[in-house]
Design a protein around this motif. Structure first.
Motif, short mmCIF file in Angstrom:
data_model
loop_
_atom_site.label_atom_id
_atom_site.label_comp_id
_atom_site.label_asym_id
_atom_site.label_seq_id
_atom_site.Cartn_x
_atom_site.Cartn_y
_atom_site.Cartn_z
N SER A 30 53.35 -56.88 -5.25
CA SER A 30 54.39 -58.34 -5.06
C SER A 30 55.11 -58.19 -6.31
O SER A 30 55.10 -57.63 -7.16
CB SER A 30 53.44 -59.47 -5.26
N HIS A 31 56.23 -59.03 -6.13
CA HIS A 31 57.17 -59.04 -7.29
C HIS A 31 56.57 -59.43 -8.76
O HIS A 31 56.86 -58.81 -9.49
CB HIS A 31 58.36 -60.16 -6.81
N ARG A 32 55.68 -60.38 -8.63
CA ARG A 32 54.83 -60.79 -9.67
C ARG A 32 54.18 -59.69 -10.44
O ARG A 32 54.05 -59.27 -11.52
CB ARG A 32 53.94 -62.09 -9.50
N LEU A 42 60.02 -61.74 -14.15
CA LEU A 42 60.14 -61.71 -12.78
C LEU A 42 61.41 -61.66 -11.99
O LEU A 42 61.72 -60.95 -10.90
CB LEU A 42 59.29 -62.99 -12.14
N THR A 45 62.81 -58.18 -11.05
CA THR A 45 62.46 -57.41 -9.80
C THR A 45 63.25 -58.01 -8.53
O THR A 45 63.52 -57.16 -7.83
CB THR A 45 60.98 -57.56 -9.70
N THR A 46 63.46 -59.33 -8.38
CA THR A 46 64.29 -59.68 -7.29
C THR A 46 65.47 -59.62 -7.57
O THR A 46 66.24 -59.48 -6.35
CB THR A 46 63.77 -61.46 -7.22
N LEU A 52 60.20 -57.06 -0.70
CA LEU A 52 59.40 -56.15 -1.11
C LEU A 52 59.47 -54.89 -0.21
O LEU A 52 59.17 -53.67 -0.67
CB LEU A 52 58.00 -56.64 -0.81
N LEU A 55 62.02 -52.64 -2.11
CA LEU A 55 61.17 -52.17 -3.03
C LEU A 55 60.31 -51.10 -2.62
O LEU A 55 60.30 -49.88 -3.28
CB LEU A 55 60.21 -53.05 -3.92
#
Length: 195
Positions: A30-32, A42, A45-46, A52, A55
């Protein structure tokens, strides 16, 4: 607070995604979890990866680069362009050389950390359920076929890639060990039947 310039952040995020997948599988991504692993906010990443799937595409592309780089750096395959005519003319000697080199490369790959191989195949096979990954999985196949086509015809190169994939999957899924003698024999049969 001034924004800190971090030119390697995107790379660290991809590395973190690979670490998360290696530890917890794609289901744990997950992004987290990636932000925590990369020690970035956080939002980073977004910012770099809107989804996702984006990524995962970057992570799979990184994995693809590893094995293709190994093929590219192989002296026997790199020399294939100049030696192609000689290898075909040599018949069995040419096929034995290519089979030997591919077996050596696979053996070297399996001699490394098994978790790394499992990670690469988990990402590769994720393309079955995630259409965004399919073009990247196909890139690996096409590049490997292109490199092997320096030593044989494209149809034979494609069959060699399929056999190598099959051998790797059988070893990984069955929990067995890499059988170099068997692999070399099967690769040699394919090469001898081509060209």
């Amino acid at each position: 607070m001034a924004r800190r310039y971090d030119p390697h952040r995107r790379t660290r995020i991809i590395d973190a995604a690979l670490s998360v997948i290696a530890a917890d599988g794609i289901a744990g991504l997950s992004h987290r979890t990636v932000a925590a692993e990369a020690d970035v906010p956080l939002g980073s990443t977004t910012y770099h990866f809107g989804s996702l799937d984006e990524l995962l595409v970057a992570a799979l592309r990184r994995c693809n680069e590893n094995f293709v780089r190994t093929l590219r750096e192989s002296e026997a395959l790199a020399a294939g362009g100049e030696a192609e005519g000689a290898a075909r003319a040599a018949g069995a000697a040419g096929s034995a050389g290519l089979a030997d080199e591919l077996t050596r490369l696979l053996g070297q790959w399996f001699a490394g950390e098994r978790g790394a191989i499992e990670l690469e195949y988990e990402l590769y096979l994720a393309a079955l359920r995630r259409p965004a990954l399919r073009p990247v999985a196909a890139e690996w196949t096409e590049e490997a076929v292109e490199l092997l086509s320096r030593r044989t015809d494209p149809g034979t190169a494609r069959a060699l890639v399929a056999l190598m994939d099959g051998v790797c999957l059988q070893v990984l899924l069955a929990g067995g060990t890499f059988d170099a003698a068997y692999t070399r024999e099967m690769l040699a049969r394919i090469v001898a039947g081509g060209g």
